[in-house]
Structures are given as C-alpha cells and as structure tokens.
Enzyme design. Structure first.
Site, PDB file in Angstrom:
ATOM      1  N   SER A   1     -28.527   1.297  29.217  1.00  0.00           N
ATOM      2  CA  SER A   1     -26.983   1.245  28.904  1.00  0.00           C
ATOM      3  C   SER A   1     -26.424   1.592  30.490  1.00  0.00           C
ATOM      4  CB  SER A   1     -26.589   2.456  28.264  1.00  0.00           C
ATOM      5  OG  SER A   1     -25.075   2.116  27.994  1.00  0.00           O
TER       6      SER A   1
ATOM      7  N   ASP B   1     -26.560  -2.160  22.761  1.00  0.00           N
ATOM      8  CA  ASP B   1     -26.830  -0.969  23.531  1.00  0.00           C
ATOM      9  C   ASP B   1     -28.090  -0.338  23.218  1.00  0.00           C
ATOM     10  OD1 ASP B   1     -26.944   1.399  24.897  1.00  0.00           O
ATOM     11  OD2 ASP B   1     -24.804   1.942  24.282  1.00  0.00           O
TER      12      ASP B   1
END
Length: 285
Positions: A48, A180
């Site tokens: 991320s 993510d």
C-alpha cells in the site's frame, strides 16, 4: 558502529514498509536514517503506502528527495482536495460515457490516477529498471489471495497494492482484480528473509483512540481496516518477527491525513535515532 559497514563483508539489510495510508509518510524518516548511515538496502518490500514510498526509494530517490516530493505534492490541503475531486469527476464522466448506466457509476476514485498523484514522474516503468530489488504486495480479489510482484510493470502493481476497498476502485492487471495488499499482508517482512541478513520492518498499523459517539460510514470503514491490519501484523509477529521492528508514534493520524504530512513527518523523526541505535546494538551483539 559505522565502521562495521565498511568491512569487507557488510551484512545485507532489507527494509519492509507497511500499509497505513497517510501514516506511511513516516517511512521517510527510516529511509533518511539509512541514508545518513550510508546503508543501501539489499531489498525492499512494500504494501500500500509502503509500496509507494518503497518504489521511490528503490528507484534511487534519497530520503530527502522523497520528503521534498511528498511535502510539495501535499503542501496545500485545498490543492490536494481539488486534484482528488478532478480525478473523481473525470472518472465519473468516463464511466457514464462508456456505460450510460447510473448503476455502473461509482463514487470510488481510480487507483491508477491516485497512484500517479503519489508517484514521482521519473519512476521507471518496470521493476527491472529499479536500482534496488522491490517486492510489492497486493490482494487478488477474485482468488482471495496474496499477489507478489517483483517484475514487470511497476505503476500498475503499486496502484493495485494501494487500492483501498471502498475508496479506490480495484485495479485490473494481468488478468487479476487487485485491491489493497494490506488485506492479506500489511507488513511484508516475511518476504525478505532470502534477501537479507538483517530485516528492518516499519509497522504503522497501531490503532488510535476512536472519538465518542457513532462514527459515520467512512470512519467506520477505515477504523475497521485499521483493526484488521493491526490484527494481521500481531498474529504474524507471534510466529515470526523481523530482526528490527520500529513503530513510529503516528497512531493519532488517520489514513487520509495526507494534508498533515508535516506533522506526520515530525512525529516520525525520533524513529531515525531509534533505528540507528537498534542497528548498532544488533551488530555489536
């Protein structure tokens, strides 16, 4: 301590940078500490926001370079908000143009567009062009599994790694639908063991106190994500741990506090001395 790194055979030191949205700006302080020690990591793994910062570092940017880019990009809250709104409006117009269906029009931002805002324009197109080997972690939504990228197109992999559910649209890349990486591996220190003698990991999943009352849906979503990522890291650490684990004091910041870049960087500053001290203790043992 510094003399150690000038010996004939210096240890390979790898760096794991975790997920946490705006709190990921704290990673910059650790990179600056390594720069000051004259250490170049043997490998980097990022998830991320950790993948975003890691990509810049792996491309050859110094900690100071990344700090300058981040603070300039996020310098004014109004400018940042206007860029996000412009991206959202462009995405909505394009989806309406192609589908002519309100059901197909999403209020989510395009992850690839947001990634372009966060990544420096000089970033190479592929992993192979990076100066330091980089591992990027994303989640395959359809297969419900971790996806690891070490080769191929870089920006698409990073965009997939940072596609926060509910906020950013999933990224379609190489036949996968990516979200993510924090959903499966928010602190990917386990992916560096083969590339290092010493693994340093930066954990920014620590939870902040919730305000009183019932949160709005967006607050609920991000707090739930924080709980999930913190729980995953906690369980991972029960079975395995990096050689050096750092937890900068940035838990008071939210995942979307990017306009507060300067306070986040200031809060992370003590981590620089902590990393230098722990490296010294580890190497002198």
């Amino acid at each position: 301590m510094l003399n150690f790194f000038h010996r004939k055979k210096a240890p390979r030191i790898a760096l794991a940078l975790g997920s946490g949205g705006a709190r990921g700006l704290a990673h910059i302080a650790a990179i600056e500490a390594l720069d000051e020690l004259g250490i170049v990591p043997s490998a980097i793994a990022g998830c991320s926001m950790g993948a975003v910062v890691g990509a810049g570092y792996a491309a050859g940017m110094s900690g100071k370079d990344i700090r300058a880019f981040a603070t300039e990009s996020l310098r004014k809250q109004g400018d940042f908000a206007r860029r996000l709104i412009a991206m959202q409006w462009g995405s909505l117009r394009e989806r309406w143009r192609t589908t002519r269906s309100l059901r197909e029009v999403s209020l989510q931002l395009e992850a690839t567009g947001v990634a372009e805002e966060f990544l420096p324009p000089e970033l190479p197109k592929t992993f192979e062009e990076l100066r330091i080997p980089l591992t990027v972690v994303a989640t395959d939504y359809r297969e419900r599994s971790e996806v690891i990228y070490r080769a191929g197109l870089l920006r698409q992999a990073v965009a997939g790694s940072m596609a926060i559910p509910g906020l950013l649209r999933p990224v379609e890349f190489e036949g996968r639908l990516l979200i993510d990486g924090g959903v499966v591996n928010p602190l990917p220190f386990d992916l560096l063991r083969k590339n290092a003698d010493i693994v340093v990991a930066i954990d920014i999943t620590r939870l902040r106190e919730s305000p009183p009352g019932i949160p709005d849906p967006m607050q609920m979503l991000f707090t739930a994500t924080d709980i999930m990522t913190h729980a995953i890291v906690t369980e991972k650490l029960k079975y395995s741990a990096p050689d050096i684990l750092l937890r900068p004091n940035v838990s008071v910041f939210g995942a979307l506090d990017f306009p507060r870049a300067l306070p986040i960087l200031k809060a992370a500053e003590p981590m620089k001395d902590e990393l230098k001290r722990k490296l010294g203790a580890f190497l002198d043992a």
